[in-house]
Write an enzyme that holds these catalytic residues in place. Structure first.
Site, PDB file in Angstrom:
ATOM      1  N   ALA A  66       0.871  -1.183   0.000  1.00 35.49           N
ATOM      2  CA  ALA A  66       0.000   0.000   0.000  1.00 35.49           C
ATOM      3  C   ALA A  66       0.906   1.230   0.000  1.00 35.49           C
ATOM      4  O   ALA A  66       2.062   1.162   0.447  1.00 35.49           O
ATOM      5  CB  ALA A  66      -0.878  -0.011   1.248  1.00 35.49           C
ATOM      6  N   GLY A 111       0.696  -5.075   0.777  1.00 41.94           N
ATOM      7  CA  GLY A 111      -0.475  -5.213  -0.097  1.00 41.94           C
ATOM      8  C   GLY A 111      -0.145  -5.901  -1.417  1.00 41.94           C
ATOM      9  O   GLY A 111      -1.007  -6.570  -1.997  1.00 41.94           O
ATOM     10  N   GLU A 114      -0.257  -9.459  -0.656  1.00 43.71           N
ATOM     11  CA  GLU A 114      -1.653  -9.837  -0.366  1.00 43.71           C
ATOM     12  C   GLU A 114      -2.478  -9.970  -1.658  1.00 43.71           C
ATOM     13  O   GLU A 114      -3.276 -10.892  -1.800  1.00 43.71           O
ATOM     14  CB  GLU A 114      -2.279  -8.806   0.584  1.00 43.71           C
ATOM     15  N   GLU A 134       4.667  -4.870   7.278  1.00 46.43           N
ATOM     16  CA  GLU A 134       3.865  -3.857   7.982  1.00 46.43           C
ATOM     17  C   GLU A 134       4.326  -3.641   9.416  1.00 46.43           C
ATOM     18  O   GLU A 134       4.253  -2.526   9.945  1.00 46.43           O
ATOM     19  CB  GLU A 134       2.375  -4.260   7.986  1.00 46.43           C
TER      20      GLU A 134
HETATM   21  N1  COA Z   1       4.610   3.307  -0.573  1.00 45.74           N
HETATM   22  C1  COA Z   1       5.006   4.472  -1.105  1.00 45.74           C
HETATM   23  N2  COA Z   1       6.174   4.613  -1.753  1.00 45.74           N
HETATM   24  C2  COA Z   1       6.952   3.534  -1.872  1.00 45.74           C
HETATM   25  C3  COA Z   1       6.598   2.289  -1.344  1.00 45.74           C
HETATM   26  C4  COA Z   1       5.359   2.188  -0.665  1.00 45.74           C
HETATM   27  N3  COA Z   1       4.909   1.034  -0.159  1.00 45.74           N
HETATM   28  N4  COA Z   1       7.579   1.399  -1.613  1.00 45.74           N
HETATM   29  C5  COA Z   1       8.513   2.072  -2.300  1.00 45.74           C
HETATM   30  N5  COA Z   1       8.147   3.359  -2.461  1.00 45.74           N
HETATM   31  C6  COA Z   1       8.866   4.432  -3.133  1.00 45.74           C
HETATM   32  C7  COA Z   1       9.990   4.996  -2.275  1.00 45.74           C
HETATM   33  O1  COA Z   1       9.501   5.943  -1.361  1.00 45.74           O
HETATM   34  C8  COA Z   1      10.880   5.601  -3.329  1.00 45.74           C
HETATM   35  O2  COA Z   1      10.318   6.819  -3.775  1.00 45.74           O
HETATM   36  P1  COA Z   1      11.241   8.135  -3.974  1.00 45.74           P
HETATM   37  O3  COA Z   1      12.214   7.733  -5.055  1.00 45.74           O
HETATM   38  O4  COA Z   1      10.284   9.185  -4.392  1.00 45.74           O
HETATM   39  O5  COA Z   1      11.912   8.362  -2.669  1.00 45.74           O
HETATM   40  C9  COA Z   1      10.754   4.603  -4.493  1.00 45.74           C
HETATM   41  O6  COA Z   1       9.529   3.906  -4.280  1.00 45.74           O
HETATM   42  C10 COA Z   1      11.862   3.588  -4.539  1.00 45.74           C
HETATM   43  O7  COA Z   1      11.985   3.016  -3.247  1.00 45.74           O
HETATM   44  P2  COA Z   1      13.356   2.952  -2.432  1.00 45.74           P
HETATM   45  O8  COA Z   1      13.022   2.693  -0.996  1.00 45.74           O
HETATM   46  O9  COA Z   1      14.199   4.148  -2.728  1.00 45.74           O
HETATM   47  O10 COA Z   1      14.027   1.672  -3.133  1.00 45.74           O
HETATM   48  P3  COA Z   1      14.939   0.551  -2.483  1.00 45.74           P
HETATM   49  O11 COA Z   1      15.387  -0.306  -3.629  1.00 45.74           O
HETATM   50  O12 COA Z   1      15.978   1.141  -1.594  1.00 45.74           O
HETATM   51  O13 COA Z   1      13.957  -0.312  -1.539  1.00 45.74           O
HETATM   52  C11 COA Z   1      11.891  -1.452  -0.997  1.00 45.74           C
HETATM   53  C12 COA Z   1      12.857  -0.988  -2.097  1.00 45.74           C
HETATM   54  C13 COA Z   1      10.665  -2.025  -1.678  1.00 45.74           C
HETATM   55  C14 COA Z   1      12.568  -2.517  -0.135  1.00 45.74           C
HETATM   56  C15 COA Z   1      11.527  -0.244  -0.099  1.00 45.74           C
HETATM   57  O14 COA Z   1      11.049   0.793  -0.933  1.00 45.74           O
HETATM   58  C16 COA Z   1      10.455  -0.537   0.912  1.00 45.74           C
HETATM   59  O15 COA Z   1      10.747  -1.089   1.954  1.00 45.74           O
HETATM   60  N6  COA Z   1       9.188  -0.144   0.618  1.00 45.74           N
HETATM   61  C17 COA Z   1       8.106  -0.240   1.550  1.00 45.74           C
HETATM   62  C18 COA Z   1       7.611  -1.668   1.651  1.00 45.74           C
HETATM   63  C19 COA Z   1       6.496  -1.764   2.684  1.00 45.74           C
HETATM   64  O16 COA Z   1       6.672  -1.498   3.861  1.00 45.74           O
HETATM   65  N7  COA Z   1       5.306  -2.144   2.209  1.00 45.74           N
HETATM   66  C20 COA Z   1       4.163  -2.346   3.045  1.00 45.74           C
HETATM   67  C21 COA Z   1       3.362  -1.130   3.135  1.00 45.74           C
HETATM   68  S1  COA Z   1       1.976  -1.389   4.193  1.00 45.74           S
END
Ligand code: COA
Length: 261
Positions: A66, A111, A114, A134
């Protein structure tokens, strides 16, 4: 939402729905969840569509969860619609009459994991990563993760994944039964999914729909009810033209041509 945040294409009876926010790792914001629901409904209603494929743009992410930017400032009341719509999307996918394949081309977190779990079959590329992170945000899965994950992989492994928030690699997801197959590359994944989708598109539609319902019942209903349902729909398929065609084709040593009737 930009119109382009989710793409939709139908080719040879296969509808492909692509989450297209690559710069945000295909994060599922409220508008994308709403659009996904509309497009799955469109695919369900379109009689020319036999199989649906859900994937993400690029080679980084299927969907990284999400959209966390939409969590800020939310409380128990204002967040409810977000979870309810996410859950409803997953339930809709699961209860569709057509097979839905998740082509997991990268991160499937929160999500994203999911939604993938609501699909019938999950194929992944080797770079895919799965998880329910989460807990690291101080929250819990809300699109059905605490319900579908234990049913797919068992309660103990689901608890470990949900409590730690750890990501697992595609090979580990395969080992625990979270995915059906892993491909070396995203390109190979797309070819493998295409092959499966084509194969399923040629199967008899009524039998596929009833088999899916019966298999879903095995998850949700007491065994006696599920078995009764199976007997009833087993009988029902004997009234289809496809049954006549399938049996005749076998006995005459030829390929069946199903009309989904
Ligand atoms: N919601 C909003 N933005 C997200 C996102 C999410 N769930 N997951 C990734 N992004 C965005 C980042 O904020 C970043 O945006 P920016 O370039 O404007 O800063 C972009 O996507 C790339 O992510 P980044 O974190 O820089 O890449 P990474 O390769 O270092 O890490 C992930 C990738 C997927 C491991 C990391 O982005 C992450 O942990 N995301 C959240 C996952 C999460 O907690 N999901 C459950 C949500 S309930």
């Amino acid at each position: 939402m930009s119109e382009q945040d989710v793409l939709y294409e139908v080719t040879d009876g296969i509808a492909t729905i692509t989450i297209n926010r690559p710069k945000k790792y295909n994060a599922l914001n409220i508008a994308v969840v709403k659009r996904l629901r509309e497009l799955f409904e469109q695919a369900e209603k379109d009689e020319s569509v036999r199989v649906v494929v859900l994937t993400g743009t690029g080679e980084k992410a299927f969907a990284a969860g999400a959209d966390i930017t939409e969590f800020q400032g939310k409380d128990s009341k204002s967040v409810r619609a977000l979870a309810e719509n996410g859950q409803a999307l997953c339930t809709y996918i699961e209860s569709m009459s057509k097979p839905v394949i998740a082509a997991v081309n990268g991160f499937a977190l929160g999500g994203g994991c999911e939604v993938a779990m609501a699909c019938d079959i999950r194929y992944a590329s080797a770079n895919a990563r799965f998880g329910q992170p989460e807990i690291n945000l101080g929250i819990i899965p809300g699109f059905g993760g605490t319900v579908r994950l234990p049913r797919l992989v068992g309660l103990g492994i689901a608890k470990e994944l949900v409590y730690t928030g750890d990501q697992i690699k595609a090979e580990e997801a395969l080992r625990i039964g979270l995915v059906n197959r892993v491909f070396d590359s995203v390109e190979a994944l797309r070819a493998g999914v295409d092959e499966l989708a084509k194969k399923l598109s040629k199967k008899p539609g009524v039998a596929i729909r009833l088999a899916k319902q019966s298999l879903n019942n095995a998850w949700a209903l007491p065994i006696r009810e599920s078995l009764d349902f199976e007997v009833n729909v087993f009988c029902e398929v004997f009234d289809t033209e496809d049954m006549v065609e399938g049996v005749d084709a076998f006995l005459n040593k030829r390929e069946p041509h199903f009309k989904h009737k």
